[in-house]
Design a protein around this motif. Structure first.
Motif, mmCIF file in Angstrom:
data_model
loop_
_atom_site.group_PDB
_atom_site.id
_atom_site.type_symbol
_atom_site.label_atom_id
_atom_site.label_comp_id
_atom_site.label_asym_id
_atom_site.label_seq_id
_atom_site.Cartn_x
_atom_site.Cartn_y
_atom_site.Cartn_z
ATOM 1 N N SER A 50 0.778 -1.214 -0.012
ATOM 2 C CA SER A 50 -0.023 -0.067 -0.097
ATOM 3 C C SER A 50 0.738 1.267 -0.069
ATOM 4 O O SER A 50 0.692 2.478 0.767
ATOM 5 C CB SER A 50 -0.921 -0.020 1.304
ATOM 6 O OG SER A 50 -1.735 -1.217 1.191
ATOM 7 N N GLU A 51 1.773 1.206 -0.712
ATOM 8 C CA GLU A 51 2.819 2.661 -0.945
ATOM 9 C C GLU A 51 1.944 3.732 -1.300
ATOM 10 O O GLU A 51 0.943 3.803 -1.947
ATOM 11 C CB GLU A 51 3.688 2.410 -2.025
ATOM 12 C CG GLU A 51 4.741 1.107 -1.843
ATOM 13 C CD GLU A 51 4.504 0.230 -2.985
ATOM 14 O OE1 GLU A 51 5.398 -0.428 -3.643
ATOM 15 O OE2 GLU A 51 3.322 -0.078 -3.091
ATOM 16 N N LEU A 52 2.539 4.905 -0.915
ATOM 17 C CA LEU A 52 1.916 6.221 -1.257
ATOM 18 C C LEU A 52 2.855 6.490 -2.428
ATOM 19 O O LEU A 52 3.864 6.515 -2.471
ATOM 20 C CB LEU A 52 2.340 7.213 -0.084
ATOM 21 C CG LEU A 52 1.744 7.045 1.260
ATOM 22 C CD1 LEU A 52 2.295 7.946 2.258
ATOM 23 C CD2 LEU A 52 0.123 6.722 1.165
ATOM 24 N N LEU A 53 2.028 6.843 -3.515
ATOM 25 C CA LEU A 53 2.589 7.239 -4.739
ATOM 26 C C LEU A 53 2.065 8.748 -5.272
ATOM 27 O O LEU A 53 1.069 9.328 -4.960
ATOM 28 C CB LEU A 53 1.911 6.238 -5.941
ATOM 29 C CG LEU A 53 2.489 6.353 -7.219
ATOM 30 C CD1 LEU A 53 4.062 5.687 -7.136
ATOM 31 C CD2 LEU A 53 1.630 5.572 -8.186
ATOM 32 N N THR A 54 3.317 9.415 -5.632
ATOM 33 C CA THR A 54 3.058 10.724 -6.023
ATOM 34 C C THR A 54 3.434 10.966 -7.336
ATOM 35 O O THR A 54 4.564 10.488 -7.836
ATOM 36 C CB THR A 54 3.707 11.730 -5.190
ATOM 37 O OG1 THR A 54 3.374 11.498 -3.908
ATOM 38 C CG2 THR A 54 3.600 13.241 -5.602
ATOM 39 N N ILE A 55 2.725 11.291 -8.450
ATOM 40 C CA ILE A 55 2.878 11.350 -9.784
ATOM 41 C C ILE A 55 2.809 12.939 -10.051
ATOM 42 O O ILE A 55 1.784 13.717 -10.016
ATOM 43 C CB ILE A 55 1.661 10.613 -10.768
ATOM 44 C CG1 ILE A 55 1.823 9.162 -10.270
ATOM 45 C CG2 ILE A 55 2.247 10.968 -12.185
ATOM 46 C CD1 ILE A 55 0.516 8.625 -11.027
#
Length: 179
Positions: free
Chosen positions: A84-89
């Motif tokens: 459940s990573e936090l992902l920033t695009i």
């Protein structure tokens, strides 16, 4: 969206065996056509675009926030698949974002929207090529982002604690900008 259209998605919501079988077959055919298209543009993709396309399972990721400042557009997600990573695009835009807020006849008011489906396409002549990321969200929004660069970063949540039983210790370095 060219492959994972609103109509195809809505057909998947139909009831009845015949309707569901037809919708599943149409969806599978769209997946095959999109995969074939991706193979044709793969040589033009930079490492950052390939990482965005191949590096993460974005379906059902929870959208934490989206925003724009100048020519930058940021989407923050929490991936559904453990850990459940936090992902920033972070996109460097090549044009104004298009946000269509009524792609579905229903909405999920109050709930954080989920990332449903997306498509990447390549537009323009060789000297002025840009990618378009079209994304369909569970709140009925369809977002189209024309971009010239993208950066993807990840972090592992410490709060709230992810749904996994043990913390995962793998590392994932940020992917660089496309140029």
């Amino acid at each position: 969206m060219n492959y994972f259209t609103r109509e195809r998605y809505l057909a998947l919501q139909e009831r009845g065996d015949d309707a569901m079988d037809a919708a599943d077959a149409a969806w599978a055919e769209a997946v095959a056509r999109y995969d074939a298209y991706l193979q044709t543009i793969r040589p033009e993709m930079t490492e950052a675009v390939r990482e965005l396309v191949d590096g993460f399972y974005l379906h059902d990721a929870r959208v934490l926030s989206m925003g724009r400042r100048g020519d930058t557009f940021v989407i923050s997600l929490q991936l559904d698949v453990p850990p459940s990573e936090l992902l920033t695009i972070t996109y460097t835009l090549a044009g104004a974002p298009e946000i269509k807020q009524d792609s579905f006849p229903w909405t999920t008011a109050g709930a954080a929207p989920l990332w449903l489906y997306e498509e990447i396409e390549l537009l323009g002549a060789r000297e002025r090529r840009h990618f378009v990321h079209s994304i369909l969200f569970s709140n009925g929004w369809e977002v189209r982002l024309l971009f010239r660069a993208v950066q993807v970063t990840t972090a592992y949540p410490t709060f709230p604690y992810p749904r996994t039983q043990e913390p995962v210790t793998r590392s994932h370095a940020p992917v660089g900008l496309i140029q």
